[in-house]
Design a protein around this motif. Sequence first.
Motif, PDB file in Angstrom:
ATOM      1  N   ASP A 153      18.461  46.468  50.612  1.00 54.06           N
ATOM      2  CA  ASP A 153      18.989  45.433  49.729  1.00 54.06           C
ATOM      3  C   ASP A 153      17.986  45.226  48.600  1.00 54.06           C
ATOM      4  OD1 ASP A 153      21.383  44.690  51.141  1.00 54.06           O
ATOM      5  OD2 ASP A 153      20.069  43.833  52.660  1.00 54.06           O
ATOM      6  N   LEU A 154      18.507  45.056  47.401  1.00 55.13           N
ATOM      7  CA  LEU A 154      17.691  44.890  46.205  1.00 55.13           C
ATOM      8  C   LEU A 154      17.955  43.514  45.624  1.00 55.13           C
ATOM      9  CD1 LEU A 154      15.975  46.178  43.867  1.00 55.13           C
ATOM     10  CD2 LEU A 154      18.153  46.853  42.874  1.00 55.13           C
ATOM     11  N   SER A 155      16.881  42.816  45.279  1.00 51.07           N
ATOM     12  CA  SER A 155      17.016  41.485  44.691  1.00 51.07           C
ATOM     13  C   SER A 155      16.157  41.403  43.437  1.00 51.07           C
ATOM     14  CB  SER A 155      16.566  40.425  45.701  1.00 51.07           C
ATOM     15  OG  SER A 155      16.490  39.160  45.085  1.00 51.07           O
ATOM     16  N   ALA A 163      13.332  46.681  35.827  1.00 50.31           N
ATOM     17  CA  ALA A 163      12.674  46.403  37.106  1.00 50.31           C
ATOM     18  C   ALA A 163      13.474  46.992  38.270  1.00 50.31           C
ATOM     19  CB  ALA A 163      12.497  44.901  37.291  1.00 50.31           C
ATOM     20  N   ALA A 164      14.797  46.855  38.229  1.00 55.14           N
ATOM     21  CA  ALA A 164      15.648  47.398  39.298  1.00 55.14           C
ATOM     22  C   ALA A 164      15.544  48.918  39.356  1.00 55.14           C
ATOM     23  CB  ALA A 164      17.092  46.965  39.094  1.00 55.14           C
ATOM     24  N   ASP A 210      12.385  57.248  51.424  1.00 54.36           N
ATOM     25  CA  ASP A 210      13.560  58.113  51.607  1.00 54.36           C
ATOM     26  C   ASP A 210      14.837  57.295  51.748  1.00 54.36           C
ATOM     27  OD1 ASP A 210      12.033  60.454  51.507  1.00 54.36           O
ATOM     28  OD2 ASP A 210      11.553  60.277  53.640  1.00 54.36           O
ATOM     29  N   CYS A 211      14.945  56.212  50.970  1.00 56.56           N
ATOM     30  CA  CYS A 211      16.181  55.428  51.001  1.00 56.56           C
ATOM     31  C   CYS A 211      17.326  56.258  50.440  1.00 56.56           C
ATOM     32  CB  CYS A 211      16.027  54.160  50.151  1.00 56.56           C
ATOM     33  SG  CYS A 211      15.023  52.902  50.924  1.00 56.56           S
ATOM     34  N   PHE A 212      18.505  56.047  50.994  1.00 59.48           N
ATOM     35  CA  PHE A 212      19.691  56.765  50.543  1.00 59.48           C
ATOM     36  C   PHE A 212      20.551  55.938  49.599  1.00 59.48           C
ATOM     37  CE2 PHE A 212      19.274  58.774  54.927  1.00 59.48           C
ATOM     38  CZ  PHE A 212      18.518  59.823  54.458  1.00 59.48           C
ATOM     39  N   ALA A 213      20.508  54.626  49.764  1.00 62.02           N
ATOM     40  CA  ALA A 213      21.370  53.756  48.956  1.00 62.02           C
ATOM     41  C   ALA A 213      20.776  52.368  48.891  1.00 62.02           C
ATOM     42  CB  ALA A 213      22.767  53.699  49.558  1.00 62.02           C
ATOM     43  N   PHE A 214      21.230  51.603  47.894  1.00 62.24           N
ATOM     44  CA  PHE A 214      20.807  50.218  47.718  1.00 62.24           C
ATOM     45  C   PHE A 214      22.040  49.346  47.541  1.00 62.24           C
ATOM     46  CE2 PHE A 214      17.494  52.960  46.035  1.00 62.24           C
ATOM     47  CZ  PHE A 214      16.402  52.498  46.746  1.00 62.24           C
ATOM     48  N   SER A 215      21.940  48.108  48.004  1.00 58.85           N
ATOM     49  CA  SER A 215      23.065  47.184  47.801  1.00 58.85           C
ATOM     50  C   SER A 215      22.556  45.916  47.182  1.00 58.85           C
ATOM     51  CB  SER A 215      23.755  46.881  49.126  1.00 58.85           C
ATOM     52  OG  SER A 215      22.880  46.230  50.010  1.00 58.85           O
ATOM     53  N   LEU A 274       4.803  35.111  34.061  1.00 60.08           N
ATOM     54  CA  LEU A 274       5.630  35.575  35.165  1.00 60.08           C
ATOM     55  C   LEU A 274       7.105  35.417  34.818  1.00 60.08           C
ATOM     56  CD1 LEU A 274       5.876  36.545  38.138  1.00 60.08           C
ATOM     57  CD2 LEU A 274       5.902  34.130  38.772  1.00 60.08           C
ATOM     58  N   MET A 275       7.844  36.524  34.861  1.00 62.49           N
ATOM     59  CA  MET A 275       9.272  36.508  34.557  1.00 62.49           C
ATOM     60  C   MET A 275      10.110  36.297  35.811  1.00 62.49           C
ATOM     61  SD  MET A 275       9.083  39.744  31.973  1.00 62.49           S
ATOM     62  CE  MET A 275      10.821  39.943  31.771  1.00 62.49           C
ATOM     63  N   GLY A 276       9.601  36.765  36.968  1.00 62.07           N
ATOM     64  CA  GLY A 276      10.332  36.604  38.220  1.00 62.07           C
ATOM     65  C   GLY A 276       9.960  37.688  39.212  1.00 62.07           C
ATOM     66  N   PRO A 277      10.502  37.598  40.430  1.00 67.09           N
ATOM     67  CA  PRO A 277      10.224  38.610  41.448  1.00 67.09           C
ATOM     68  C   PRO A 277      11.339  39.648  41.559  1.00 67.09           C
ATOM     69  CG  PRO A 277      11.153  36.694  42.488  1.00 67.09           C
ATOM     70  CD  PRO A 277      11.082  36.393  41.005  1.00 67.09           C
ATOM     71  N   VAL A 278      10.977  40.801  42.060  1.00 65.25           N
ATOM     72  CA  VAL A 278      11.940  41.840  42.392  1.00 65.25           C
ATOM     73  C   VAL A 278      11.565  42.325  43.794  1.00 65.25           C
ATOM     74  CG1 VAL A 278      10.602  43.620  41.189  1.00 65.25           C
ATOM     75  CG2 VAL A 278      12.999  44.014  41.655  1.00 65.25           C
ATOM     76  N   THR A 279      12.546  42.387  44.689  1.00 63.60           N
ATOM     77  CA  THR A 279      12.256  42.758  46.071  1.00 63.60           C
ATOM     78  C   THR A 279      13.234  43.803  46.584  1.00 63.60           C
ATOM     79  OG1 THR A 279      13.605  40.939  46.922  1.00 63.60           O
ATOM     80  CG2 THR A 279      11.265  40.512  46.640  1.00 63.60           C
ATOM     81  N   LEU A 280      12.748  44.572  47.526  1.00 61.95           N
ATOM     82  CA  LEU A 280      13.541  45.584  48.206  1.00 61.95           C
ATOM     83  C   LEU A 280      13.273  45.387  49.690  1.00 61.95           C
ATOM     84  CD1 LEU A 280      15.234  48.158  47.558  1.00 61.95           C
ATOM     85  CD2 LEU A 280      13.098  49.440  47.741  1.00 61.95           C
ATOM     86  N   TYR A 281      14.317  45.223  50.480  1.00 66.36           N
ATOM     87  CA  TYR A 281      14.095  44.984  51.898  1.00 66.36           C
ATOM     88  C   TYR A 281      15.186  45.621  52.735  1.00 66.36           C
ATOM     89  CZ  TYR A 281      17.223  41.123  50.703  1.00 66.36           C
ATOM     90  OH  TYR A 281      18.275  40.384  50.217  1.00 66.36           O
ATOM     91  N   GLY A 282      14.807  45.955  53.957  1.00 68.48           N
ATOM     92  CA  GLY A 282      15.765  46.519  54.910  1.00 68.48           C
ATOM     93  C   GLY A 282      15.835  48.026  54.922  1.00 68.48           C
ATOM     94  N   CYS A 283      14.971  48.708  54.169  1.00 66.00           N
ATOM     95  CA  CYS A 283      15.039  50.174  54.133  1.00 66.00           C
ATOM     96  C   CYS A 283      14.216  50.748  55.279  1.00 66.00           C
ATOM     97  CB  CYS A 283      14.536  50.718  52.807  1.00 66.00           C
ATOM     98  SG  CYS A 283      14.841  52.492  52.672  1.00 66.00           S
ATOM     99  N   ALA A 284      14.737  50.637  56.449  1.00 65.13           N
ATOM    100  CA  ALA A 284      14.062  51.157  57.637  1.00 65.13           C
ATOM    101  C   ALA A 284      15.069  51.979  58.438  1.00 65.13           C
ATOM    102  CB  ALA A 284      13.515  50.001  58.478  1.00 65.13           C
TER     103      ALA A 284
END
Length: 99
Positions: free
Chosen positions: A63-65, A81-82, A94-99, A46-56
Amino acid sequence: MGLVAAKGCQPRSPQHLADKFTSWCVNRPESGEAGFSIFEKATGFLMGPVTLYGCALPHHVADLSVMIGPGYVDRESGTRAAKRLCGYGFKNWDCFAFS
């Protein structure tokens, strides 16, 4: 100057960290959250997690982590991964942008 552990603190086992990261990698499509674990192909480590949240609704901005272990920095693992997770967000939500 080295790191000093607080009195009574014990280092976490690799399995403890893997379990913690895995718990962060939950997919909740209705709320615009997705999480994935990143594993090294050759070893399965396991190298680590990648998450995307708030795209509603209403904004479709997420937000991308990306969290990569120190042994995997500067190997483009986080970048790949990103890129994949952004593609997932654009395609599935249908996300428009990521931060």
